[in-house]
Design a protein around this motif. Structure first.
Motif, mmCIF file in Angstrom:
data_model
loop_
_atom_site.group_PDB
_atom_site.id
_atom_site.type_symbol
_atom_site.label_atom_id
_atom_site.label_comp_id
_atom_site.label_asym_id
_atom_site.label_seq_id
_atom_site.Cartn_x
_atom_site.Cartn_y
_atom_site.Cartn_z
ATOM 1 N N PHE A 98 0.849 -1.188 0.000
ATOM 2 C CA PHE A 98 0.000 0.000 0.000
ATOM 3 C C PHE A 98 0.890 1.245 0.000
ATOM 4 O O PHE A 98 1.794 1.359 0.825
ATOM 5 N N THR A 99 0.605 2.178 -0.898
ATOM 6 C CA THR A 99 1.376 3.428 -0.956
ATOM 7 C C THR A 99 0.433 4.620 -1.009
ATOM 8 O O THR A 99 -0.338 4.774 -1.967
ATOM 9 N N THR A 100 0.504 5.446 0.024
ATOM 10 C CA THR A 100 -0.255 6.695 0.082
ATOM 11 C C THR A 100 0.603 7.818 -0.504
ATOM 12 O O THR A 100 1.827 7.827 -0.348
ATOM 13 N N LEU A 101 -0.037 8.765 -1.150
ATOM 14 C CA LEU A 101 0.658 9.940 -1.677
ATOM 15 C C LEU A 101 0.262 11.183 -0.894
ATOM 16 O O LEU A 101 -0.901 11.349 -0.525
ATOM 17 N N GLY A 106 1.386 24.020 -2.868
ATOM 18 C CA GLY A 106 1.627 25.433 -2.582
ATOM 19 C C GLY A 106 0.410 26.079 -1.969
ATOM 20 O O GLY A 106 0.534 27.003 -1.156
ATOM 21 N N GLN A 107 -0.777 25.589 -2.331
ATOM 22 C CA GLN A 107 -2.031 26.039 -1.725
ATOM 23 C C GLN A 107 -2.571 25.030 -0.717
ATOM 24 O O GLN A 107 -3.183 25.402 0.282
ATOM 25 N N HIS A 108 -2.353 23.756 -1.011
ATOM 26 C CA HIS A 108 -2.906 22.690 -0.188
ATOM 27 C C HIS A 108 -1.865 21.596 0.038
ATOM 28 O O HIS A 108 -0.956 21.411 -0.782
ATOM 29 N N THR A 109 -2.053 20.872 1.137
ATOM 30 C CA THR A 109 -1.319 19.634 1.379
ATOM 31 C C THR A 109 -2.341 18.514 1.359
ATOM 32 O O THR A 109 -3.249 18.470 2.198
ATOM 33 N N VAL A 110 -2.207 17.631 0.391
ATOM 34 C CA VAL A 110 -3.259 16.682 0.040
ATOM 35 C C VAL A 110 -2.781 15.255 0.259
ATOM 36 O O VAL A 110 -1.734 14.860 -0.269
ATOM 37 N N ALA A 111 -3.526 14.468 1.007
ATOM 38 C CA ALA A 111 -3.277 13.032 1.113
ATOM 39 C C ALA A 111 -4.240 12.306 0.186
ATOM 40 O O ALA A 111 -5.450 12.577 0.198
ATOM 41 N N ILE A 112 -3.697 11.410 -0.630
ATOM 42 C CA ILE A 112 -4.539 10.591 -1.505
ATOM 43 C C ILE A 112 -4.521 9.164 -0.961
ATOM 44 O O ILE A 112 -3.509 8.473 -1.012
ATOM 45 N N ASP A 113 -5.651 8.760 -0.388
ATOM 46 C CA ASP A 113 -5.829 7.516 0.342
ATOM 47 C C ASP A 113 -4.999 7.533 1.630
ATOM 48 O O ASP A 113 -4.200 8.441 1.857
ATOM 49 N N ALA A 114 -5.218 6.520 2.490
ATOM 50 C CA ALA A 114 -4.692 6.657 3.856
ATOM 51 C C ALA A 114 -4.175 5.367 4.477
ATOM 52 O O ALA A 114 -3.934 5.329 5.673
ATOM 53 N N GLY A 115 -4.009 4.322 3.697
ATOM 54 C CA GLY A 115 -3.404 3.123 4.251
ATOM 55 C C GLY A 115 -4.375 2.213 4.966
ATOM 56 O O GLY A 115 -5.534 2.539 5.202
ATOM 57 N N ALA A 116 -3.851 1.029 5.343
ATOM 58 C CA ALA A 116 -4.683 -0.040 5.887
ATOM 59 C C ALA A 116 -4.745 -0.052 7.403
ATOM 60 O O ALA A 116 -5.645 -0.663 7.987
#
Length: 329
Positions: A98-101, A106-116
């Motif tokens: 599993f790899t979260t990004l 610069g405007q936002h800090t975004v997590a794409i998915d969140a792991g198991a």
């Protein structure tokens, strides 16, 4: 129950069966903080650029996965073994990572998915340690984008104590996914083996469901990141295309699990896809888009650091891992 609903529930039961016994949510939460350090010697953290955006890939861990012969429903087992042997991968089991990004625009800090977060055992749930190693403050993450609501993508939104890992983030999720996984009637029709998937979604997202921003259709969700419907693997599975300057990254979630199999042979149907014919159509469409536009591609279950490129190759595609390019001067 219509045919499409039957396909979804049948596919979900197969996923639950093939992945083995799923621990109760309370057990999974407790496992997050035990055992994983000794099993994962190196924290997986890898940073790269997409235009002016900074992308940090964080390896959450994984699990041994099901026996290989149970994974693909429409290919002969020797052909599957040969495809993996050609990629120098195991030919007896199907390990899943599993790899979260985390994307800093610069405007936002975004997590794409969140792991198991331990849902599939103690060898996952390394996202918090990876964030710390990368110097990313969880309080600074202000947007979470979910591809779908399978437990390996959402369970990490909650800490072992039940708090939100990203307390200041606005969660965006596909509307169809929320309607499916949080629906009591649908959960009631699911097989017993699949019920933990629904229960997990309710536990993780139920308390904040009213504040979740629903995504439907193809549209820009924040500046530089566009949601694209990619149904099949899950009822409302959605991918995200990141664009900055002349560069782009297509975050494909679970459109293709292992690239040696499902990028090379996009018509092969893994048991994990809830609507397999639709998933094949989606896979071909998005891999063709990536090849045509020469996009970076990031796959949630790809070998870490889980990004590269796709080019056409015969009747399928080939995955080319992105090289590490140091910056001089």
């Amino acid at each position: 129950m219509n045919r499409r609903e039957h396909l979804k529930l049948t596919g979900l039961t197969a996923i639950a069966a093939v992945t083995g016994t799923i621990p109760p949510a309370s057990t999974a939460r407790a496992q997050t903080s035990t055992g994983a350090t000794s099993l994962l010697v190196n924290l997986g953290v890898y940073r790269y650029r997409v235009g002016d955006f900074t992308v940090t890939a964080i390896q959450d861990g994984g699990f041994a996965g099901p026996p290989l012969e149970r994974v693909i429903t429409n290919a002969e087992f020797p052909a599957v073994q040969a495809a993996l042997a050609d990629a120098f991968q195991p030919t007896d089991r199907f390990p899943i990572t599993f790899t979260t990004l985390v994307v800093e625009t610069g405007q936002h800090t975004v997590a794409i998915d969140a792991g198991a977060a331990g849902f599939f055992g103690p060898t996952a749930g390394r996202l918090p340690a990876g964030l710390a190693a990368a110097g990313i403050d969880t309080a600074k993450v202000d947007v979470v984008l979910l591809t779908h609501l399978h437990p390996d993508h959402i369970t990490g939104l909650r800490t072992a104590s039940g708090d939100l890992l990203f307390p200041n983030a606005t969660i965006h999720a596909p509307e169809v996914e929320l309607g499916y996984w949080l629906d009591e009637a649908t959960a009631g029709r699911a097989a017993d083996a699949a019920k933990p998937f629904f229960q997990n979604a309710v536990r993780v997202l139920g308390p904040v469901s009213g504040a979740i921003i629903r995504i439907s259709g193809e549209k820009e969700v924040i500046p530089g990141i566009t949601a694209i419907p990619a149904h099949g693997h899950a009822p409302g599975h959605t991918v995200y295309q990141i664009a900055s300057g002349n560069d782009g990254l297509l975050v494909i979630g679970d459109v293709a699990n292992n690239p040696a199999l499902f990028v090379r042979y996009p018509d092969w149907q893994p048991i994990f896809d809830m609507d397999r014919p639709m998933a094949v159509e989606t896979r071909r469409r998005l891999l063709d888009r990536a090849a045509t536009e020469r996009l970076h591609v990031a796959g949630y279950h790809f070998p870490f650091p889980a990004h590269g490129y796709v080019r056409r190759d015969g009747s399928g595609f080939a995955y080319v891992p992105a090289p590490w390019l140091p910056q001089y001067g």
